[in-house]
Design a protein around this motif. Sequence first.
Motif, short mmCIF file in Angstrom:
data_model
loop_
_atom_site.label_atom_id
_atom_site.label_comp_id
_atom_site.label_asym_id
_atom_site.label_seq_id
_atom_site.Cartn_x
_atom_site.Cartn_y
_atom_site.Cartn_z
N ILE A 31 0.84 -1.20 0.00
CA ILE A 31 0.00 0.00 0.00
C ILE A 31 0.88 1.25 0.00
O ILE A 31 0.60 2.22 -0.70
CB ILE A 31 -0.97 -0.01 1.20
N THR A 97 -6.64 5.77 -0.17
CA THR A 97 -5.93 4.58 0.28
C THR A 97 -6.94 3.61 0.86
O THR A 97 -7.76 3.99 1.68
CB THR A 97 -4.90 4.95 1.37
N ARG A 100 -5.84 -3.51 1.57
CA ARG A 100 -5.79 -4.38 0.40
C ARG A 100 -7.00 -5.31 0.28
O ARG A 100 -7.51 -5.53 -0.80
CB ARG A 100 -4.50 -5.21 0.39
#
Length: 185
Positions: A31, A97, A100
């Motif tokens: 990330i 963001t 995942r």
Amino acid sequence: MLPAETNRLILRAFEEKDAPAFSAYRSDPRIARYQGWQAPFSLEQARAFIAEMRAKTPGQPGQWYQVALELKNNGSLIGDCAFHLSADSRQAEIGMTLVRSFQNQGFAAEAGKWLLDYLFGELQVHRVFANIDPRNTSAIQAIGRLGLRFEGRFIQSLWLKGEWVDEEWHALLRSEWQSRSTPPG
């Protein structure tokens, strides 16, 4: 502005309780790869960042503001979206963001649509743009689904994490957003 809701998300200001989850996803090297922070991102860094965000007012010219993305069904923090208003408040840069395990499920589109509606609608910005490393194909696809178009690429224009990287710029004008948001006829 905040809190706000979409179908599956609550968009809100960061809270102290978010520090462990925030630290965890920012510590994921996959990330952090294309982001401006270094992994690992400590719990102390997360607490300091959250304190800084809590002291800010959203929509202030010249500053970044991060919005926490919380799942409605269980209250989990799954990421954040951010925006930076230009000094004259006419343009905004955006970023996002996601943890995942929550990528590629439409959460970026859901949060991004809300963010564009807020920036173009409430703040009346003229242009929204994103600066993306061209190797970050997932981010480019996500921003494209929001309607931001490719404007250009700068070759080895940014020194980031010990290397020169390219930058792709994508943008959307308020007039383009309005024409998409207005039903025909």
